[in-house]
Design an enzyme around this catalytic site. Structure first.
Site, PDB file in Angstrom:
ATOM      1  N   TYR A 473     -31.720   3.607  62.486  1.00 53.93           N
ATOM      2  CA  TYR A 473     -32.516   2.996  61.414  1.00 53.93           C
ATOM      3  C   TYR A 473     -33.527   4.047  60.956  1.00 53.93           C
ATOM      4  O   TYR A 473     -34.741   3.839  61.015  1.00 53.93           O
ATOM      5  CB  TYR A 473     -33.231   1.735  61.895  1.00 53.93           C
ATOM      6  CG  TYR A 473     -32.315   0.542  62.136  1.00 53.93           C
ATOM      7  CD1 TYR A 473     -30.941   0.615  61.921  1.00 53.93           C
ATOM      8  CD2 TYR A 473     -32.840  -0.676  62.574  1.00 53.93           C
ATOM      9  CE1 TYR A 473     -30.126  -0.480  62.140  1.00 53.93           C
ATOM     10  CE2 TYR A 473     -32.017  -1.775  62.789  1.00 53.93           C
ATOM     11  CZ  TYR A 473     -30.662  -1.669  62.570  1.00 53.93           C
ATOM     12  OH  TYR A 473     -29.854  -2.762  62.790  1.00 53.93           O
TER      13      TYR A 473
HETATM   14  C1  LIG Z   1     -25.510  -1.675  55.247  1.00 55.72           C
HETATM   15  C2  LIG Z   1     -25.756  -0.971  56.544  1.00 55.72           C
HETATM   16  C3  LIG Z   1     -25.499  -1.629  57.739  1.00 55.72           C
HETATM   17  C4  LIG Z   1     -25.700  -1.001  58.957  1.00 55.72           C
HETATM   18  N1  LIG Z   1     -25.398  -1.672  60.102  1.00 55.72           N
HETATM   19  C5  LIG Z   1     -25.570  -1.057  61.289  1.00 55.72           C
HETATM   20  C6  LIG Z   1     -25.230  -1.701  62.516  1.00 55.72           C
HETATM   21  O1  LIG Z   1     -24.742  -2.836  62.514  1.00 55.72           O
HETATM   22  N2  LIG Z   1     -25.432  -1.036  63.671  1.00 55.72           N
HETATM   23  C7  LIG Z   1     -25.958   0.231  63.687  1.00 55.72           C
HETATM   24  O2  LIG Z   1     -26.102   0.805  64.757  1.00 55.72           O
HETATM   25  N3  LIG Z   1     -26.300   0.856  62.548  1.00 55.72           N
HETATM   26  C8  LIG Z   1     -26.112   0.247  61.362  1.00 55.72           C
HETATM   27  N4  LIG Z   1     -26.437   0.916  60.217  1.00 55.72           N
HETATM   28  C9  LIG Z   1     -27.007   2.251  60.310  1.00 55.72           C
HETATM   29  C10 LIG Z   1     -25.931   3.319  60.442  1.00 55.72           C
HETATM   30  O3  LIG Z   1     -25.334   3.238  61.724  1.00 55.72           O
HETATM   31  C11 LIG Z   1     -26.577   4.700  60.275  1.00 55.72           C
HETATM   32  O4  LIG Z   1     -27.153   4.806  59.010  1.00 55.72           O
HETATM   33  C12 LIG Z   1     -25.552   5.813  60.516  1.00 55.72           C
HETATM   34  O5  LIG Z   1     -26.228   7.001  60.839  1.00 55.72           O
HETATM   35  C13 LIG Z   1     -24.694   6.036  59.294  1.00 55.72           C
HETATM   36  O6  LIG Z   1     -23.670   6.936  59.550  1.00 55.72           O
HETATM   37  P1  LIG Z   1     -22.962   7.638  58.301  1.00 55.72           P
HETATM   38  O7  LIG Z   1     -21.977   8.588  58.824  1.00 55.72           O
HETATM   39  O8  LIG Z   1     -22.506   6.590  57.344  1.00 55.72           O
HETATM   40  O9  LIG Z   1     -24.210   8.348  57.626  1.00 55.72           O
HETATM   41  P2  LIG Z   1     -24.564   9.824  57.158  1.00 55.72           P
HETATM   42  O10 LIG Z   1     -25.649   9.618  56.156  1.00 55.72           O
HETATM   43  O11 LIG Z   1     -23.369  10.573  56.731  1.00 55.72           O
HETATM   44  O12 LIG Z   1     -25.149  10.493  58.469  1.00 55.72           O
HETATM   45  C14 LIG Z   1     -26.287  10.008  59.156  1.00 55.72           C
HETATM   46  C15 LIG Z   1     -26.879  11.124  60.014  1.00 55.72           C
HETATM   47  O13 LIG Z   1     -25.904  11.621  60.916  1.00 55.72           O
HETATM   48  C16 LIG Z   1     -25.609  12.999  60.653  1.00 55.72           C
HETATM   49  N5  LIG Z   1     -24.165  13.167  60.730  1.00 55.72           N
HETATM   50  C17 LIG Z   1     -23.225  12.499  60.010  1.00 55.72           C
HETATM   51  N6  LIG Z   1     -22.015  12.907  60.340  1.00 55.72           N
HETATM   52  C18 LIG Z   1     -22.151  13.855  61.291  1.00 55.72           C
HETATM   53  C19 LIG Z   1     -21.224  14.662  62.008  1.00 55.72           C
HETATM   54  N7  LIG Z   1     -19.926  14.562  61.789  1.00 55.72           N
HETATM   55  N8  LIG Z   1     -21.713  15.561  62.891  1.00 55.72           N
HETATM   56  C20 LIG Z   1     -23.040  15.689  63.093  1.00 55.72           C
HETATM   57  N9  LIG Z   1     -23.965  14.943  62.429  1.00 55.72           N
HETATM   58  C21 LIG Z   1     -23.521  14.031  61.544  1.00 55.72           C
HETATM   59  C22 LIG Z   1     -26.113  13.237  59.254  1.00 55.72           C
HETATM   60  O14 LIG Z   1     -26.396  14.591  59.007  1.00 55.72           O
HETATM   61  C23 LIG Z   1     -27.333  12.346  59.214  1.00 55.72           C
HETATM   62  O15 LIG Z   1     -28.406  12.957  59.875  1.00 55.72           O
HETATM   63  C24 LIG Z   1     -26.212   0.307  58.983  1.00 55.72           C
HETATM   64  C25 LIG Z   1     -26.481   0.964  57.788  1.00 55.72           C
HETATM   65  C26 LIG Z   1     -26.261   0.351  56.568  1.00 55.72           C
HETATM   66  C27 LIG Z   1     -26.571   1.068  55.290  1.00 55.72           C
END
Ligand SMILES: Cc1cc2nc3c(=O)[nH]c(=O)nc-3n(C[C@H](O)[C@H](O)[C@H](O)COP(=O)(O)OP(=O)(O)OC[C@H]3O[C@@H](n4cnc5c(N)ncnc54)[C@H](O)[C@@H]3O)c2cc1C
Ligand SMILES: *[C@@H]1O[C@H](CO)[C@@H](O)[C@H](O)[C@H]1NC(C)=O
Ligand SMILES: *[C@@H]1O[C@H](CO)[C@@H](O)[C@H](O)[C@H]1NC(C)=O
Ligand SMILES: *[C@@H]1O[C@H](CO)[C@@H](O)[C@H](O)[C@H]1NC(C)=O
Ligand SMILES: *[C@@H]1O[C@H](CO)[C@@H](O)[C@H](O)[C@H]1NC(C)=O
Length: 533
Positions: A473
């Site tokens: 978060y």
């Molecule tokens: C609608 C919504 C619902 C959600 N529900 C939940 C939930 O139920 N449970 C929960 O735990 N979280 C929840 N989240 C939060 C979510 O888990 C985090 O925002 C998560 O980091 C998103 O991952 P992403 O790959 O989509 O994001 P990104 O924006 O791509 O990455 C997030 C972070 O991780 C880093 N990162 C991404 N990919 C890699 C990689 N391959 N290697 C190294 N670093 C990397 C990025 O640089 C950034 O710092 C929710 C978010 C939203 C918007």
């Protein structure tokens, strides 16, 4: 041109916010040349490398922007985007970005709440991982390899296709990316039974700062520990995780019921706190506290509503017997209990109507203006506390609070087993959430301020020293480093909130594997300072 000279030129030009197309060409050509030197054929380079001079740059950039706050003309934009198609493209992108001295932003699903996977205040490159999204499910051995660019929805779908008795305890937003979600310690409605995603990861493949592909054995247990909740982006690029599937009964039960002020909602939430983390581990009851506007005696009145949303890993009779034993105040009735498969329950968490085909979970669209924050509660909030918080929620009439219970498996796992430290002493986590549709900075300012007002009001009732926060978060209000410089003292502020004492081990791992601090961002793990601390 020497890399450092190139960087100086870029800093100079970006200071005037006017990267000329000639400079843009130069950056592009330099990078393309470097990629070619790493063995990527020219025709592939021209389909994976984008700079602002390319017509499709904007659509590629916007495709994984999930928070509309960061989709404006003034939001800083990357100098380059690399959309890797193969693992060796990731290796090349790491090595070539290192040469430029630019900051590398890694983006898997793009759901970062503060957009830090695609926004930076210093010149940067985006490494987009969405093409790397293959999923291999092996039911016989109850494991799966999943690449980071897959969404949770895709992962769930592939498991569901092969078995109705297997699942994975991750979050309930279909479009979230595996890369950010797992590396940040993702959780979902089975955490009381099975813990977090990271409690069910058994191997990983990464690209390290030297551009090497390493699995668990090759990277060693320290780094493998760090990328299970410490955030991947401070350490490496994660390519894929190997996860352990968990078992679910073929019938689970879901309910969603709303209680309002007239139904003694304060008493109900107070009672929920007494049972939520100690009730049967098969049951997870989330509470959503929000303002509701009702017609009372012909008059429109805004009060508080609490929605209780739950998943029970068993049938309706089993659920009723658990509820009658521990939480009869809620008055759950048989007709509130909806029996379904685990797959179908995922659609219910997403708000889809009964009968929606499972394919809906593959939908990757998601965009809102949003701001979120988190807190952890260790002692039940007294009635008067709940009453004062609810009063403020009514007054603000926009921001909602989500209470997610812990306990069960979460309490059995030691704090230091993974970087995620919020374990046995936590009753529940609070999410502050405001979502809006109005464009413009005036609304953003107003609504973001609401979350800060509530956060401040909550101070007496939540964890202290440190006031804990959940990495997934992401909240830049709790501290940042200055322009990605990532000083130790700044890093320690948010680091202790996200990781408690695990922060110190993360610093140790960081210093060992990335001493030059290539993998950095606004809230990354700093390296150990030169002088002893
Ligand atoms: C609608 C919504 C619902 C959600 N529900 C939940 C939930 O139920 N449970 C929960 O735990 N979280 C929840 N989240 C939060 C979510 O888990 C985090 O925002 C998560 O980091 C998103 O991952 P992403 O790959 O989509 O994001 P990104 O924006 O791509 O990455 C997030 C972070 O991780 C880093 N990162 C991404 N990919 C890699 C990689 N391959 N290697 C190294 N670093 C990397 C990025 O640089 C950034 O710092 C929710 C978010 C939203 C918007
Ligand atoms: C971007 O523009 C360059 C220079 O015109 C071109 O060579 C390259 O193929 C374009 N890349 C993409 C992905 O379209
Ligand atoms: C971003 O803005 C563009 C218009 O500039 C719009 O077409 C696109 O849908 C927006 N994307 C998001 C995620 O808001
Ligand atoms: C609310 O509480 C009052 C006083 O304790 C009680 O009389 C009333 O029945 C309760 N209402 C509901 C709907 O539970
Ligand atoms: C609260 O918001 C709702 C919906 O936006 C609106 O209908 C209602 O009038 C508002 N209530 C108050 C007290 O402003």
């Amino acid at each position: 041109m020497l890399p450092s000279l190139l960087l100086l030129l870029l800093l100079f030009l970006s200071a005037f916010n006017s990267l000329t197309s000639a400079a843009s060409d130069l950056v592009f050509d330099n990078f393309a040349h470097c990629l070619a030197g790493k063995g990527i054929p020219d025709d592939q380079i021209s389909s994976i490398l984008y700079s602002p001079i390319n017509a499709s740059y904007t659509s590629v950039l916007q495709a994984y922007i999930r928070n509309r706050r960061f989709n404006t003309s003034t939001t800083p934009k990357p100098l380059l985007i690399v959309t890797a198609l193969e693992e060796y493209h990731v290796q090349a992108a790491v090595l070539c970005t290192k040469r430029t001295g630019l900051e590398l932003k890694i983006r898997s699903g793009g759901h970062d709440f503060e957009g830090i996977s695609y926004v930076s205040s210093v010149p940067f490159v985006i490494l987009d991982m969405f093409h790397l999204s293959s999923i291999h499910v092996d039911i016989e051995n109850e494991i799966s390899w999943v690449q980071v660019g897959a969404t949770l929805g895709e992962l769930y779908y592939r498991i569901w296709e092969k078995s109705k008795a297997h699942a994975f305890p991750a979050g309930v937003c279909r479009s979230v990316g595996v890369g950010g979600h797992i590396s940040g310690g993702g959780y979902g409605p089975m955490l009381r039974k099975y813990g977090l995603t990271v409690d069910n990861v058994v191997d990983a493949r990464i690209v390290d700062v030297k551009g090497r592909i390493l699995d668990r054995e090759a990277m060693g247990e320290d780094l493998f520990w760090a990328i299970r909740g410490g955030g991947g982006a401070s350490f490496c690029v994660v390519l894929a995780y190997k996860i352990k599937l968990v078992r679910v009964p073929e019938i689970v039960t879901f309910f969603r019921i709303v209680r309002t002020m007239e139904e003694n909602v304060t008493d109900l939430v107070y009672s929920w706190q007494q049972v939520a983390n100690t009730i049967d581990n098969d049951l997870f009851i989330r509470v959503l506290v929000q303002p509701v506007t009702e017609q009372i005696n012909g008059q429109s009145q805004t009060t508080i509503g609490a929605t209780f949303i739950a998943l029970f890993l068993g049938d309706a009779d089993g659920l009723l017997s658990v509820m009658n034993g521990r939480f009869s105040e809620l008055g759950l009735k048989k007709q509130d209990c909806l029996e379904m498969s685990w797959g179908e329950s995922l659609l219910r968490w997403e708000g889809y109507a009964s009968g929606t085909p499972m394919e809906a979970i593959l939908d990757k669209t998601y965009a809102n203006f949003a701001k979120r924050k988190s807190d952890y509660v260790q002692n039940p909030i007294p009635r008067h506390g709940l009453a004062s918080i609810f009063k403020k929620v009514i007054e603000l009439n926009k921001t909602v609070l989500e209470f997610n219970p812990y306990g069960g498996r979460m309490s059995e796992i030691p704090e230091s087993q993974t970087p995620f430290p919020h374990r046995s002493e936590i009753i529940f986590k609070i999410e502050y959430l405001v979502i809006w549709q109005e464009e413009g900075p005036r609304f953003a300012k107003k609504y973001i301020e609401q979350t800060r007002v509530l956060y401040s009001l909550m101070t007496p009732f939540v964890s202290k020293n440190p006031r804990q926060a959940f990495l997934n978060y992401r909240d830049l209000d709790i501290g940042t480093t200055d322009n990605g410089k990532n000083s130790y003292n700044e890093g320690r502020v948010y680091g202790l909130k996200y990781f408690k004492n695990n922060f110190y081990r993360l610093v140790k791992v960081k210093t060992m594997i990335d001493p030059e601090n290539f993998f950095r961002n606004e809230q990354s793990i700093p390296t150990r300072p030169l002088r002893p601390f």
